[in-house]
Design a protein around this motif. Sequence first.
Motif, PDB file in Angstrom:
ATOM      1  N   THR A  45     -23.010 -55.973 -26.902  1.00  0.00           N
ATOM      2  CA  THR A  45     -24.949 -55.769 -26.566  1.00  0.00           C
ATOM      3  C   THR A  45     -25.183 -56.953 -26.784  1.00  0.00           C
ATOM      4  OG1 THR A  45     -24.611 -53.386 -27.117  1.00  0.00           O
ATOM      5  CG2 THR A  45     -26.477 -54.308 -26.358  1.00  0.00           C
ATOM      6  N   VAL A  46     -25.809 -57.536 -27.743  1.00  0.00           N
ATOM      7  CA  VAL A  46     -25.945 -58.394 -28.332  1.00  0.00           C
ATOM      8  C   VAL A  46     -25.426 -59.340 -27.707  1.00  0.00           C
ATOM      9  CG1 VAL A  46     -24.895 -59.189 -30.313  1.00  0.00           C
ATOM     10  CG2 VAL A  46     -27.058 -59.708 -30.690  1.00  0.00           C
ATOM     11  N   THR A  47     -24.782 -59.853 -27.203  1.00  0.00           N
ATOM     12  CA  THR A  47     -23.801 -60.870 -26.490  1.00  0.00           C
ATOM     13  C   THR A  47     -24.455 -60.682 -25.154  1.00  0.00           C
ATOM     14  OG1 THR A  47     -22.161 -60.149 -26.376  1.00  0.00           O
ATOM     15  CG2 THR A  47     -22.409 -61.844 -27.918  1.00  0.00           C
ATOM     16  N   LEU A  48     -24.717 -60.030 -24.743  1.00  0.00           N
ATOM     17  CA  LEU A  48     -24.261 -59.716 -23.209  1.00  0.00           C
ATOM     18  C   LEU A  48     -26.003 -59.793 -23.027  1.00  0.00           C
ATOM     19  CD1 LEU A  48     -22.591 -56.499 -21.937  1.00  0.00           C
ATOM     20  CD2 LEU A  48     -23.021 -58.943 -20.973  1.00  0.00           C
ATOM     21  N   TRP A 106     -33.537 -63.758 -30.879  1.00  0.00           N
ATOM     22  CA  TRP A 106     -34.273 -62.409 -32.218  1.00  0.00           C
ATOM     23  C   TRP A 106     -34.107 -61.332 -30.861  1.00  0.00           C
ATOM     24  CZ3 TRP A 106     -32.380 -63.287 -36.745  1.00  0.00           C
ATOM     25  CH2 TRP A 106     -33.123 -64.402 -37.168  1.00  0.00           C
ATOM     26  N   LEU A 107     -35.127 -61.066 -30.138  1.00  0.00           N
ATOM     27  CA  LEU A 107     -35.522 -59.866 -29.172  1.00  0.00           C
ATOM     28  C   LEU A 107     -33.891 -59.021 -28.746  1.00  0.00           C
ATOM     29  CD1 LEU A 107     -37.227 -58.116 -27.725  1.00  0.00           C
ATOM     30  CD2 LEU A 107     -36.987 -59.557 -25.754  1.00  0.00           C
ATOM     31  N   ALA A 108     -32.813 -60.173 -29.027  1.00  0.00           N
ATOM     32  CA  ALA A 108     -31.717 -59.429 -28.607  1.00  0.00           C
ATOM     33  C   ALA A 108     -31.552 -58.424 -29.706  1.00  0.00           C
ATOM     34  CB  ALA A 108     -31.068 -60.363 -27.971  1.00  0.00           C
ATOM     35  N   ILE A 109     -31.731 -59.557 -31.378  1.00  0.00           N
ATOM     36  CA  ILE A 109     -31.054 -58.208 -31.625  1.00  0.00           C
ATOM     37  C   ILE A 109     -31.161 -57.384 -32.201  1.00  0.00           C
ATOM     38  CG2 ILE A 109     -31.029 -58.913 -34.420  1.00  0.00           C
ATOM     39  CD1 ILE A 109     -30.120 -61.708 -34.535  1.00  0.00           C
ATOM     40  N   ILE A 110     -32.825 -57.231 -32.209  1.00  0.00           N
ATOM     41  CA  ILE A 110     -33.859 -56.623 -32.371  1.00  0.00           C
ATOM     42  C   ILE A 110     -33.469 -55.004 -31.392  1.00  0.00           C
ATOM     43  CG2 ILE A 110     -36.258 -55.288 -31.971  1.00  0.00           C
ATOM     44  CD1 ILE A 110     -37.435 -57.906 -33.864  1.00  0.00           C
ATOM     45  N   LEU A 111     -33.695 -55.557 -29.960  1.00  0.00           N
ATOM     46  CA  LEU A 111     -32.827 -54.263 -28.780  1.00  0.00           C
ATOM     47  C   LEU A 111     -31.369 -54.071 -29.370  1.00  0.00           C
ATOM     48  CD1 LEU A 111     -34.321 -56.085 -25.744  1.00  0.00           C
ATOM     49  CD2 LEU A 111     -35.109 -54.267 -26.668  1.00  0.00           C
ATOM     50  N   THR A 112     -30.931 -54.512 -29.536  1.00  0.00           N
ATOM     51  CA  THR A 112     -29.424 -54.362 -30.328  1.00  0.00           C
ATOM     52  C   THR A 112     -29.354 -53.292 -31.144  1.00  0.00           C
ATOM     53  OG1 THR A 112     -28.322 -56.349 -29.659  1.00  0.00           O
ATOM     54  CG2 THR A 112     -26.999 -54.882 -30.608  1.00  0.00           C
ATOM     55  N   ILE A 113     -30.564 -53.128 -32.532  1.00  0.00           N
ATOM     56  CA  ILE A 113     -30.120 -52.622 -33.202  1.00  0.00           C
ATOM     57  C   ILE A 113     -31.297 -51.219 -33.237  1.00  0.00           C
ATOM     58  CG2 ILE A 113     -31.036 -51.952 -35.703  1.00  0.00           C
ATOM     59  CD1 ILE A 113     -30.410 -55.053 -35.894  1.00  0.00           C
ATOM     60  N   LEU A 114     -32.212 -51.197 -32.330  1.00  0.00           N
ATOM     61  CA  LEU A 114     -32.229 -50.111 -31.971  1.00  0.00           C
ATOM     62  C   LEU A 114     -31.512 -49.246 -31.379  1.00  0.00           C
ATOM     63  CD1 LEU A 114     -36.215 -51.639 -30.906  1.00  0.00           C
ATOM     64  CD2 LEU A 114     -35.293 -49.205 -32.835  1.00  0.00           C
ATOM     65  N   SER A 171     -23.540 -55.008 -38.588  1.00  0.00           N
ATOM     66  CA  SER A 171     -22.187 -56.030 -38.844  1.00  0.00           C
ATOM     67  C   SER A 171     -22.194 -56.267 -37.870  1.00  0.00           C
ATOM     68  CB  SER A 171     -21.989 -54.780 -39.836  1.00  0.00           C
ATOM     69  OG  SER A 171     -20.077 -55.209 -39.964  1.00  0.00           O
ATOM     70  N   GLY A 172     -21.942 -55.750 -36.448  1.00  0.00           N
ATOM     71  CA  GLY A 172     -21.603 -55.956 -35.483  1.00  0.00           C
ATOM     72  C   GLY A 172     -22.344 -57.785 -35.039  1.00  0.00           C
ATOM     73  N   ILE A 173     -23.118 -57.623 -34.833  1.00  0.00           N
ATOM     74  CA  ILE A 173     -23.751 -58.773 -34.691  1.00  0.00           C
ATOM     75  C   ILE A 173     -23.345 -60.238 -35.762  1.00  0.00           C
ATOM     76  CG2 ILE A 173     -26.044 -60.343 -34.865  1.00  0.00           C
ATOM     77  CD1 ILE A 173     -28.159 -57.293 -34.574  1.00  0.00           C
ATOM     78  N   ILE A 174     -23.805 -59.791 -36.909  1.00  0.00           N
ATOM     79  CA  ILE A 174     -23.282 -60.890 -37.597  1.00  0.00           C
ATOM     80  C   ILE A 174     -22.004 -61.322 -37.583  1.00  0.00           C
ATOM     81  CG2 ILE A 174     -22.366 -62.241 -40.362  1.00  0.00           C
ATOM     82  CD1 ILE A 174     -24.426 -59.534 -41.261  1.00  0.00           C
ATOM     83  N   GLY A 212     -18.836 -65.129 -30.132  1.00  0.00           N
ATOM     84  CA  GLY A 212     -18.575 -64.608 -29.055  1.00  0.00           C
ATOM     85  C   GLY A 212     -18.682 -62.856 -29.819  1.00  0.00           C
ATOM     86  N   ALA A 213     -18.237 -61.721 -28.688  1.00  0.00           N
ATOM     87  CA  ALA A 213     -17.876 -60.766 -28.879  1.00  0.00           C
ATOM     88  C   ALA A 213     -16.965 -60.444 -27.721  1.00  0.00           C
ATOM     89  CB  ALA A 213     -18.828 -60.049 -29.266  1.00  0.00           C
ATOM     90  N   SER A 214     -16.099 -59.739 -28.503  1.00  0.00           N
ATOM     91  CA  SER A 214     -14.703 -58.906 -27.624  1.00  0.00           C
ATOM     92  C   SER A 214     -15.019 -57.213 -27.562  1.00  0.00           C
ATOM     93  CB  SER A 214     -13.439 -59.026 -27.684  1.00  0.00           C
ATOM     94  OG  SER A 214     -12.694 -58.272 -28.748  1.00  0.00           O
ATOM     95  N   PRO A 215     -14.589 -56.905 -27.199  1.00  0.00           N
ATOM     96  CA  PRO A 215     -15.323 -54.912 -26.974  1.00  0.00           C
ATOM     97  C   PRO A 215     -14.456 -54.506 -28.304  1.00  0.00           C
ATOM     98  CG  PRO A 215     -13.560 -55.614 -24.951  1.00  0.00           C
ATOM     99  CD  PRO A 215     -14.086 -56.223 -25.610  1.00  0.00           C
TER     100      PRO A 215
END
Lengths: 372, 523
Positions: free
Chosen positions: A75-78, A87-95, A280-283, A290-293
Amino acid sequence: MKKILKNNATLIALIAIGVLLTFLTKGSFFTSRNLTNVVRQVTIVGVIAVGMTMVILLGGIDLSVGSIVGLSAITVTLLMEKGVSVWLAIILTILLTGVLIGVWNGFLVAKYKIPAFIITLGMMTIARGLALTFSKGGSVPVKNNLFPRIGGAYISPGTSAIIIAIVLGIVIYSTFSGMKKKVKYGIELEKTKEMMSLVAKIIGVLFMFWVFVTYKGIPSPVAIFTVIALLGVFLLRNTKMGRNIYATGGNEEAARLSGINIFKVNMFVFTIVSALSSVSGIILASRLNGASPNLGNMFELDAIASVVIGGTSLNGGSGTITGTIIGAFIIGILNNGMSLLGVPSFYQLIVKGAIIIIAVWFDVVSKNKKVA
Amino acid sequence: MGEAILRMKNIVKDFPGVRALDHVDFEAYKGEVLVLAGENGAGKSTLMKVLSGVWAYPSYEGDIYVRGDLKRFRGTKEAENEGVAIIHQELNLISEMTVAENISLGRQATNKFGAIDWNLVNQKAKDILKQLNINNIKSTDKIKELTVGKQQMVEIAKALSLDAKVLVFDEPTSALTEKEVAELFKMIKSLKEKDVCMIYISHKMDEFKEIGDRVAVLRDGKTIGEVTKISDITLDDIIARMVGRDIKDMFPKVKAKIGEIVLEVKDFSVDHPFLVGEAMVKNVSFDVKAGEVLGISGLMGAGRTELVTGIFGAMPKDVEGEVYLNGEKLNITSPEAAIKAGIALITEDRKALGLFLDKSLEFNTTTTSKMLDDNSNRIGILNQLTGRGITEKYVKELKVKTPSIDVSVGTLSGGNQQKVIIGKWLATAPKVLILDEPTRGIDVGAKTEIYRLINKLAAEGVAIIMISSELPEIMGMSDRIMVMCEGEKVADIPREKATKEKVIAYATGNFREEKMNEKNLEK
């Protein structure tokens, strides 16, 4: 003496394994570079394990944490790929992936009394499915300069030295002011015990000083983890909510009749553990750039194992975050040590499983002895 | 006097820091009931655990002889095989299995292929039930379908099927109705004739005289005085041996000044939690005044506990009716709201509903919504030192016997646990204090202390509701007695007019006749 050994069995086991690995690896385990890496790795699961401790204290369990790691990384990477600022991406992801899923889990568990095992088992599959759907099964790269720093940067050795020195000061000050307070309120002081724990803490802080300052400094995820862990310890030990968690886990009916809002406690705890999983996922995404599912696969087991090795009872009501952190480090150094020794990963799994069983067995046996 | 079946000689058992048994010495004979009396914590349970192999040899000192032979039990199985059986307070039957299965558990008869021969198992159970003249239990009944009294009978049958020579009853009547108690006593008397040696542990004094032959008193792990024939000793003397002091008055009732109505309940009903259309409490109205002790009497299942838990907000979906406190209508939808309004409920089942057993006294005392609110700042950070101070205060005030406020509550005796709970609720400064069976399973000394405490609180103007199944307690402590029967309030009797017979008559549903009699008397 025997009592001290027993109360600190996991810590002693951690040190013993550390010493053993140092000898087996002829010292390559015990370098500040390697240890910094170990700590960095441990923090990823460690952040989740802080929340998992609270869930297990309630007598519950959360199996969805690993999938939430994957979902939040995606989510955060997308979001960033779509042009949302870091920062907005991080906050949105956590929410979205943390708080929302946690509220959902907590609501079903608390309101309808469905076993947490089932609810979170379902959510484990759903969250993984969502991660795969959003990413269309592939990995998502990060093209951003700020984001990788969150999980990958270091606080410079100089600043780190100052921070750790301040921590040392706080540790010493708080021990003495705590003792003073106890004397003032007429609480019995166990001086040798207090002194021993102070010495242990000082050694721990000095050890940290050596590890971080002689290498690159404190890794940023370690700083984040430390703050989260300290907040967790404080929450359980010094707040109303902490009391409510221990009470609810210890005897739910008695807690309810004492006026504790069981619903609120469940909602809070399940929300916290999901939110921490998404952190933890964001870190992790940041560190990997980068992220993989499939990120976070089986993390739930490592987190639960950390909590259990750390001495928290699966029946709920007793356990500490400090214990969990030690448990996480035991798993962390075992992983690291075995890799250094060139143990094939197949065997590593077997050893890890055995350690979990031994830890719980030891815990049960020593508790039974206490009764007799 | 018959042959000595059991001899326990100089038994010593130490726990870290405490000597639980200190040279206990007694004999029990064939065909007698030896009453083992003593306050909670006196060592009765520990002694029986030594006897039954729970505390295995050599964790104790001293010798146990069964029929003159020295026995050293290394486990409960060994004790069982040598004919020592205990009927526990909590029954040890498997509720999903039948009577026959339970009786033969672990040693079922098998056929030549090694499979269980159910016919033989049932036959054996039938035989033993018949031998004991138990006609109202079938060997194929499931345990969970039996009343507690019948379950106990099954347990006795099981023990005797093991050819028990020594049968220990540990508080056997604590969960029985009066009729069941009578049946149990009949059984014990018939076992006496069959020459079984029995040890009877109980808190209930009136049972001693009825069932016992001799009495041994334990105090602080020691046998106090000689083992005495029951006919040669008064109850007062037994009590004196148990507590080490005279208790002239078990119920030191002091009438407090009775003030205004504090709690008023109107048309209160509680629905059955599972059965639609069934009610546990039906349109009950009552009030309690400041300084007054309202006793609620009734049989088990009369709806007393449901009434008070309903008022306390613990079953918000199932209740209907109005509750007024000091004239103001309350809307209680949770225990939290009840506590805030000034109502405290001390529940019946200490361990399941009242305590956090493995937590400290401090934790237990300060963990109520009100205490946690009072002891914390706006963002919910606790001031643990004030909590400790409050705990210390109540430990001192209620004379809780404990090494410190940091030990877990589970390590205390029943009476002290009850005091911890009372302290916890007093700390919420209640205007209405509801006590549900406040002295169940606790010893005489602690009971009296709790009665004195009730007096003191009444004198301070607290309105007190006390539910109790023990008639002497209700009669002794209440200013007014409300009797419930099958969910209805059937009587409200002032102290002066209350008699045991009257209360029982109302509680058992014979109130109409009672009323008729009263009318006749008036005429």
